[in-house]
Design a protein around this motif. Structure first.
Motif, PDB file in Angstrom:
ATOM      1  N   UNK A   1       6.181   6.886 102.729  1.00 31.31           N
ATOM      2  CA  UNK A   1       5.895   6.089 103.921  1.00 31.31           C
ATOM      3  C   UNK A   1       4.637   5.259 103.673  1.00 31.31           C
ATOM      4  N   UNK A   2       4.541   4.083 104.298  1.00 30.69           N
ATOM      5  CA  UNK A   2       3.425   3.165 104.055  1.00 30.69           C
ATOM      6  C   UNK A   2       2.066   3.771 104.343  1.00 30.69           C
ATOM      7  N   UNK A   3       1.988   4.724 105.258  1.00 29.82           N
ATOM      8  CA  UNK A   3       0.694   5.310 105.607  1.00 29.82           C
ATOM      9  C   UNK A   3       0.309   6.491 104.718  1.00 29.82           C
ATOM     10  N   UNK A   4       1.168   6.866 103.777  1.00 28.30           N
ATOM     11  CA  UNK A   4       0.892   8.024 102.914  1.00 28.30           C
ATOM     12  C   UNK A   4       0.454   7.547 101.525  1.00 28.30           C
ATOM     13  N   UNK A   5      -0.641   8.113 101.035  1.00 25.64           N
ATOM     14  CA  UNK A   5      -1.179   7.746  99.727  1.00 25.64           C
ATOM     15  C   UNK A   5      -1.209   8.995  98.851  1.00 25.64           C
ATOM     16  N   UNK A   6      -0.598   8.950  97.670  1.00 27.01           N
ATOM     17  CA  UNK A   6      -0.576  10.141  96.814  1.00 27.01           C
ATOM     18  C   UNK A   6      -1.916  10.393  96.133  1.00 27.01           C
ATOM     19  N   UNK A   7      -2.168  11.641  95.806  1.00 28.50           N
ATOM     20  CA  UNK A   7      -3.326  12.005  94.996  1.00 28.50           C
ATOM     21  C   UNK A   7      -3.040  11.583  93.565  1.00 28.50           C
ATOM     22  N   UNK A   8      -4.083  11.226  92.841  1.00 30.30           N
ATOM     23  CA  UNK A   8      -3.950  10.880  91.427  1.00 30.30           C
ATOM     24  C   UNK A   8      -4.555  12.014  90.621  1.00 30.30           C
ATOM     25  N   UNK A   9      -3.813  12.489  89.648  1.00 26.55           N
ATOM     26  CA  UNK A   9      -4.294  13.565  88.773  1.00 26.55           C
ATOM     27  C   UNK A   9      -4.214  13.080  87.331  1.00 26.55           C
ATOM     28  N   UNK A  10      -5.317  13.236  86.623  1.00 30.73           N
ATOM     29  CA  UNK A  10      -5.378  12.819  85.227  1.00 30.73           C
ATOM     30  C   UNK A  10      -4.862  13.956  84.356  1.00 30.73           C
ATOM     31  N   UNK A  11      -3.865  13.661  83.522  1.00 26.62           N
ATOM     32  CA  UNK A  11      -3.361  14.735  82.668  1.00 26.62           C
ATOM     33  C   UNK A  11      -4.353  15.006  81.544  1.00 26.62           C
ATOM     34  N   UNK A  12      -4.206  16.125  80.900  1.00 25.18           N
ATOM     35  CA  UNK A  12      -5.206  16.609  79.949  1.00 25.18           C
ATOM     36  C   UNK A  12      -5.179  15.873  78.611  1.00 25.18           C
ATOM     37  N   UNK A  13      -4.152  15.093  78.333  1.00 25.87           N
ATOM     38  CA  UNK A  13      -4.070  14.406  77.046  1.00 25.87           C
ATOM     39  C   UNK A  13      -5.061  13.250  77.013  1.00 25.87           C
ATOM     40  N   UNK A  14      -6.012  13.313  76.122  1.00 29.30           N
ATOM     41  CA  UNK A  14      -7.033  12.276  76.032  1.00 29.30           C
ATOM     42  C   UNK A  14      -7.035  11.566  74.704  1.00 29.30           C
ATOM     43  N   UNK A  15      -5.921  11.588  73.995  1.00 34.32           N
ATOM     44  CA  UNK A  15      -5.849  11.011  72.657  1.00 34.32           C
ATOM     45  C   UNK A  15      -6.248   9.552  72.586  1.00 34.32           C
ATOM     46  N   UNK A  16      -5.796   8.740  73.536  1.00 33.24           N
ATOM     47  CA  UNK A  16      -6.118   7.318  73.512  1.00 33.24           C
ATOM     48  C   UNK A  16      -7.615   7.091  73.675  1.00 33.24           C
TER      49      UNK A  16
END
Length: 127
Positions: free
Chosen positions: A5-20
């Motif tokens: 829904x337009x009023x809902x914003x998901x949480x962002x989670x950074x995955x553990x892979x940091x190779x780049x």
């Protein structure tokens, strides 16, 4: 993919892979980060969505998306760091003036980055 829904914003989670990110750092930058916990390195990072978590409408759990740093380049030297800081400040001002990066859109953020890159190119041409 599900639509939120337009009023809902998901949480962002950074995955553990940091190779780049690791690949983009020089040996000296890695050592500096290890030896001086408050040290910083300016890095441009591209994030790619890798996994999303939704929930049933009856659950009281926020949706989330896991992102991975799939491309990264670290600034080499003080001059490049200054250029990236300038771009960062311009993007921050654009975001806070407009409300959010989503509302600013790629075109405005891209023009800010292009302006910063142009400043850097002019600075290196003058040397």
């Amino acid at each position: 993919m599900p639509r939120l829904p337009k009023d809902q914003v998901p949480e962002i989670r950074l995955d553990a892979f940091g190779g780049a990110i690791e690949e983009s750092l020089t040996r000296d930058q890695r050592r500096e980060l290890f030896e001086n916990p408050d040290s910083t390195v300016m890095v441009i990072i591209e994030l790619t969505a890798k996994q999303y978590t939704g929930s049933a409408s009856s659950e009281d759990k926020a949706p989330s998306v896991k992102v991975r740093a799939t491309f990264a380049e670290a600034a080499r030297g003080a001059e490049m760091e200054n250029v990236l800081r300038d771009v960062q400040q311009r993007m921050y001002r654009a975001r806070t003036a407009e409300g959010s990066f989503d509302e600013v859109g790629h075109e405005v953020a891209g023009s800010v980055l292009q302006t910063g890159t142009s400043l850097h190119l002019r600075a290196t041409e003058d040397v």
